[in-house]
Design an enzyme around this catalytic site. Structure first.
Site, short mmCIF file in Angstrom:
data_model
loop_
_atom_site.label_atom_id
_atom_site.label_comp_id
_atom_site.label_asym_id
_atom_site.label_seq_id
_atom_site.Cartn_x
_atom_site.Cartn_y
_atom_site.Cartn_z
N CYS A 226 -27.04 16.77 54.67
CA CYS A 226 -28.06 16.97 55.72
C CYS A 226 -29.30 17.62 55.10
CB CYS A 226 -27.51 17.78 56.89
SG CYS A 226 -26.89 19.39 56.42
N CYS B 9 -14.87 17.63 53.17
CA CYS B 9 -15.55 18.84 53.68
C CYS B 9 -15.77 18.62 55.16
CB CYS B 9 -16.89 19.03 52.97
SG CYS B 9 -16.75 19.15 51.18
N ALA C 107 -15.36 20.42 58.37
CA ALA C 107 -15.77 21.21 59.55
C ALA C 107 -17.23 20.92 59.92
CB ALA C 107 -15.59 22.69 59.26
#
Length: 448
Positions: free
Chosen positions: A382, A259, A261
């Protein structure tokens, strides 16, 4: 841009973000470049938009006594009040009378006389009588919810997971500016040389303890500097830099970034292998995969191939045991990045965490077989939510007995982190208040 049109732009952005769910960082960047704002104006616009968003619920509490009788307030009127009271309460540069005058002028232009009288009345009351005190809220958790403008469900959840003290520290940190951190492209410039050059040009910078490639900008708008435009530097939070540092990379390895980007971690991994490995990067959206290619090009890295794909279907593209290393920086609730994206806390719902966890589990299940024996898989998010972090790790280990948490991971962490509060047998949780970074989780599995 006059101060007047700057505040109109701020109001327009706040109404869009607050009412339609636009992404604050995207819309702000777009507005700053569209209006070709000076460094000073760009900073003020950012301050008003972010500050108002960060403290929305507190400001609402402050002005309740003055708006309670008003039955229906249009969204733009409410946001105009919020941003004006934010400036009056938290910013010292502009005198109150100027803020009130501008708010009234904007309201005359956008509404009718009744609205401008209402706005004038509320703001004059705030100026004369002040705002209502938080002391009247006796319950400490309820007071924390209002004072730091975090939704009740989120504060309750964090209190359950981490206790009141850590929750309070996180909520308070989320309302403070996150310092900008940059990573050098080490094949083109050393950290020392980059920092010396910036210091010579009047910037205040200091080394990051989390990555030998990273440093923090304490003063100065560095993004206009030639070093940045010519691809010697890239913006990346320190917590995010830790990922490639913990991948245990060597030259000539074949690495999957599932993943990828916008490409910060992808390019960092290529740099860690001196651009002599192979990084295969995927993103669900073609536009975002192109961003990764663009980032690689900007940093003059040739070992990256970025394509669009749903990483839950990668077994159709790659045979079992194809990769030496895999990074799954999973889509998550983003509850660790509220300092830079304050709108997230108002738009996310508790059920989103469970929906996202399902995707995290599916991604882990799908990429695991693509790892070679003795290969290593880093899982990162995050967010600071245990359901997406430690619980996701345990679930994966239960389903994949051929994997275990790599014990050497903990010994390789930067020394300051080794005795930190965020270490568990499942991985490392970084909290926003401890290292002045985003809230971030990472762990490393090894395939037996």
């Amino acid at each position: 841009m006059t101060k007047y049109t700057l505040r109109e732009a701020a109001l327009e952005l706040l109404t869009r973000i607050g009412e339609q769910g636009g992404f604050s960082h995207v819309l702000l960047d777009r507005e700053i470049s569209k209006q070709k704002l000076s460094r000073q104006d760009g900073a003020l616009l950012t301050e008003i938009v972010y500050g108002t968003l960060q403290r929305r619920d507190l400001i609402d509490f402050y002005i309740q006594p003055y708006i309670a009788k008003q039955k229906k307030i249009k969204p733009w009127v409410r946001w105009l009040l919020y941003m004006s009271v934010y400036q009056m309460t938290f910013l010292e540069r502009v005198p109150d009378h100027a803020i009130i005058h501008e708010a009234v002028e904007i309201s005359k232009k956008r509404g009718h006389k009744g609205i401008s009288s209402f706005i004038n009345g509320v703001l004059r009351n705030v100026q004369r009588k002040g705002v209502q005190s938080l002391e009247k809220i006796e319950d400490p958790v309820e007071r924390l919810i209002i004072e730091t403008s975090h939704p009740k469900w989120l504060v309750d959840r964090w209190v359950k997971q981490y206790g009141v003290d850590t929750t309070k520290a996180m909520c308070e940190a989320n309302n403070h500016h996150l310092p900008l951190s940059l990573r050098v492209q080490p094949l083109r410039i050393t950290r020392k040389d980059a920092m010396n050059q910036l210091r010579k040009d009047g910037f205040k910078v200091e080394e990051s303890v989390l990555s030998p490639q990273g440093f923090i900008v304490l003063e100065g708008a560095v993004l206009a500097h030639p070093l940045f435009h010519e691809g010697y530097l890239t913006v990346q939070d320190q917590s995010s830099m830790l990922v490639a540092e913990m991948m245990d990379l060597q030259e000539k390895m074949k690495v999957l970034d599932a993943c990828s980007a916008p490409g910060g971690k992808t390019t960092h991994m290529a740099e860690k292998m001196s651009d002599r490995g192979e990084v295969i990067a995927y993103d669900l959206h073609e536009k975002k995969a192109k961003l990764v290619s663009k980032k690689a090009e900007q940093l003059q890295l040739t070992s990256i191939t970025a394509n669009q794909a749903d990483s839950r279907e990668l077994s159709e593209k790659h045979p079992t045991g194809s990769f030496d290393r895999i990074l799954l920086d999973a889509p998550c609730s983003g509850l660790g990045v509220l300092r830079g994206k304050p709108d997230i806390k108002y738009h996310k719902k508790e059920e989103d965490i469970f929906t996202l966890r399902k995707i995290q589990d599916e991604l882990l299940n799908e990429v695991a077989p693509l790892l070679k024996s003795n290969g290593k898989l880093v899982y990162s998010t995050c967010t600071v939510d245990q359901h997406e972090n430690e619980e996701a790790v345990q679930h994966f280990l239960n389903k994949h007995p051929d994997f275990e948490v790599d014990e050497t991971f903990f010994k390789e962490l930067p020394e300051p982190l080794q005795n930190g509060t965020g270490i568990s047998d499942k991985g490392l949780q970084l909290f926003p208040h401890e290292w002045d970074t985003d809230g971030f989780f990472l762990t490393r599995f090894i395939k037996k």
